[in-house]
Structure formats: structure tokens, C-alpha cells
Design a protein around this motif. Sequence first.
Motif, short mmCIF file in Angstrom:
data_model
loop_
_atom_site.label_atom_id
_atom_site.label_comp_id
_atom_site.label_asym_id
_atom_site.label_seq_id
_atom_site.Cartn_x
_atom_site.Cartn_y
_atom_site.Cartn_z
N ARG A 109 -22.01 21.91 -52.17
CA ARG A 109 -21.19 21.86 -50.95
C ARG A 109 -21.78 20.87 -49.95
NH1 ARG A 109 -21.47 27.42 -51.73
NH2 ARG A 109 -22.75 27.77 -49.86
N LYS A 110 -23.08 20.87 -49.83
CA LYS A 110 -23.76 19.94 -48.92
C LYS A 110 -23.46 18.49 -49.32
CE LYS A 110 -28.45 18.68 -47.37
NZ LYS A 110 -29.88 19.05 -47.46
N GLU A 111 -23.52 18.21 -50.61
CA GLU A 111 -23.26 16.84 -51.08
C GLU A 111 -21.80 16.45 -50.91
OE1 GLU A 111 -25.51 14.57 -51.95
OE2 GLU A 111 -26.94 16.11 -51.33
N ILE A 112 -20.89 17.42 -51.08
CA ILE A 112 -19.47 17.13 -50.91
C ILE A 112 -19.17 16.77 -49.46
CG2 ILE A 112 -17.12 18.08 -51.04
CD1 ILE A 112 -18.15 19.83 -53.39
N PHE A 113 -19.78 17.48 -48.52
CA PHE A 113 -19.63 17.12 -47.11
C PHE A 113 -20.12 15.70 -46.86
CE2 PHE A 113 -19.14 21.67 -45.88
CZ PHE A 113 -18.13 21.52 -44.95
N ILE A 115 -20.29 13.25 -48.97
CA ILE A 115 -19.39 12.28 -49.61
C ILE A 115 -18.22 11.95 -48.69
CG2 ILE A 115 -17.65 12.03 -51.44
CD1 ILE A 115 -19.62 13.52 -53.30
N HIS A 116 -17.66 12.97 -48.05
CA HIS A 116 -16.45 12.77 -47.24
C HIS A 116 -16.75 12.40 -45.79
CE1 HIS A 116 -13.80 13.92 -50.46
NE2 HIS A 116 -14.48 15.04 -50.65
N LEU A 117 -18.00 12.50 -45.38
CA LEU A 117 -18.35 12.15 -44.00
C LEU A 117 -19.39 11.03 -43.96
CD1 LEU A 117 -18.52 15.73 -42.41
CD2 LEU A 117 -16.70 14.04 -42.17
N GLU A 118 -20.61 11.34 -44.31
CA GLU A 118 -21.71 10.37 -44.21
C GLU A 118 -21.45 9.11 -45.02
OE1 GLU A 118 -25.85 10.75 -46.17
OE2 GLU A 118 -26.08 11.63 -44.18
N ILE A 144 -13.24 21.66 -48.91
CA ILE A 144 -14.21 20.95 -48.07
C ILE A 144 -13.68 19.57 -47.68
CG2 ILE A 144 -16.54 19.95 -48.00
CD1 ILE A 144 -17.44 22.30 -49.77
N ARG A 145 -13.02 18.91 -48.61
CA ARG A 145 -12.41 17.62 -48.28
C ARG A 145 -11.38 17.78 -47.16
NH1 ARG A 145 -8.61 14.83 -52.66
NH2 ARG A 145 -7.37 16.63 -52.02
N THR A 146 -10.57 18.84 -47.22
CA THR A 146 -9.58 19.10 -46.18
C THR A 146 -10.25 19.38 -44.85
OG1 THR A 146 -8.07 20.01 -47.85
CG2 THR A 146 -7.61 20.54 -45.55
N ILE A 147 -11.35 20.11 -44.87
CA ILE A 147 -12.11 20.38 -43.64
C ILE A 147 -12.55 19.07 -43.01
CG2 ILE A 147 -14.31 21.28 -42.74
CD1 ILE A 147 -14.01 23.57 -44.80
N CYS A 148 -13.10 18.19 -43.83
CA CYS A 148 -13.58 16.89 -43.32
C CYS A 148 -12.44 16.06 -42.75
CB CYS A 148 -14.30 16.12 -44.44
SG CYS A 148 -15.82 16.91 -45.01
N GLN A 149 -11.32 16.02 -43.46
CA GLN A 149 -10.17 15.25 -42.98
C GLN A 149 -9.65 15.82 -41.66
OE1 GLN A 149 -7.61 15.65 -46.40
NE2 GLN A 149 -8.34 13.77 -47.36
N THR A 150 -9.64 17.14 -41.55
CA THR A 150 -9.18 17.78 -40.31
C THR A 150 -10.10 17.45 -39.15
OG1 THR A 150 -8.23 19.61 -41.60
CG2 THR A 150 -8.59 19.99 -39.25
N GLU A 193 -14.10 24.21 -35.84
CA GLU A 193 -12.67 24.47 -35.71
C GLU A 193 -11.95 24.14 -37.02
OE1 GLU A 193 -8.98 25.57 -34.32
OE2 GLU A 193 -10.97 26.00 -33.52
N ALA A 194 -12.38 23.06 -37.67
CA ALA A 194 -11.77 22.67 -38.94
C ALA A 194 -12.02 23.74 -40.00
CB ALA A 194 -12.33 21.33 -39.40
#
Length: 220
Positions: A109-113, A115-118, A144-150, A193-194
Motif C-alpha cells: 500500500r505504501k508503494e502504491i501511494f 506510485i500515484h503521488l511521489e 488507493i489510486r482513487t484516493i490519490c486522484q481525489t 478527506e479523500a
Amino acid sequence: ISVDRVLSRYVGDSPRMISAIFRIAYKRAPAIIFFDEVETLVAKRDMGREAATGVVQTFLTELDGFKSKKLEKPVIVMAATNKPWILDEAILSRFEKRIYIPLPDFKARKEIFKIHLEKRGFKIEGITYDELAKLTEGYSGRDIRTICQTAIMMMLRRANPDIDKKLAQIKDLSQLSQVTYRVLSITEEELLEAIKRVKPAVTKDDLKRYKEWYKNYGAA
């Protein structure tokens, strides 16, 4: 292979498309054919979908063809599904190796965040990736991808109060590439919030069903 590119409303088109895919793979071997959301293509034939019968039969014929063809280079067929229990039994038996992929653990999960942010150039503030991973136990990679996009959209709206007005004036894609936006760090509040808005798509009952199915059908 995206299933929506194979399925057709015209009778006979889908089986022909499947045969064509395998022929191309043979010509380009070594090759891997990967069918995503394969349950849409080869659901059980007794589920009341007449068109599915021809598709499943063609799929079976092509898979069985591997045994009779003497290929100099290998062709590997892979498929993914979120609903293995609706796959046609005959199709299921052709996939000798079945792998259950559980929800991402803390490290994943940490790595997925990241990927979509850092890795996309966004910075976060007030919260760490370890904390984000801890808060999202039970979430899938897609969640998690949806969280990042939000969270990214929240940040963009905060940094660009006139963003809706700018987007409303765009008439084609060429204009979109010319619009510039201010980018700031994504705050803890936006990420929390996301997470609050995005609920896990996979329930505990779903996980139980996956594990039970894998116990009965999974291959070692």
C-alpha cells in the motif's frame, strides 16, 4: 486484451475476434496473451447468455489447440478476474495454474501511494506514506489510486480557484494542453478527506468468498 474490444453485438464477431487474437500470437511468438476481466467473456454457459456459448466454445478450441500445435516458440495465455466463481467450468479447467492475489499489505500500500503521488511529481505534507498505508488497510490498489486522484483534484482546486472556469472554456484537446495550473503540496487534510470519501470496494464477505473459492479450486 481488453474484453470490451472482443465482445460484439453482432452474432459471430466475438468468436472470430478470439481466433484472430490467437493467430496473431502464434505468428509473433514468443508471446503472452493476457485477458483482463475474463469473466465477462467466458461466464458459465448456463447463465442464460446465448451469445456466450459460441465465445466459450471458441476459447476452448483455441486453448486446446496448444496441445496439437508444434510451436517453436512459446505462447502463454493468462487471464485475470474478480469473479472466478462465474467462470465456465470447462474454461477454468484449461487454466492449470490459478493464483489468488490478496489485497495489498502494508508495504505494498505504501508503494502504491508513492506510485500515484511521489513518482508523478506530487509532494505531500503533514502526513507520511507509512501513516497513509496504515490508514488504508483493506483497500485495493484501485481504491488507493482513487484516493490519490481525489486528493490531487482537491489540491488543484485549492491552488487554482478558477480551474472550473478554465475547463469550461476548453473546446478541444489542443486547448487543454495549453492551459497551465498551479501545483502545491497535497495536505494531510486533503488526503484524509479523500480516504474518508473512498470506501473499500472489497468487503470482508468478499475476501471470505475468495479464500473459500481458492481453497476448492486453487492449483498448487
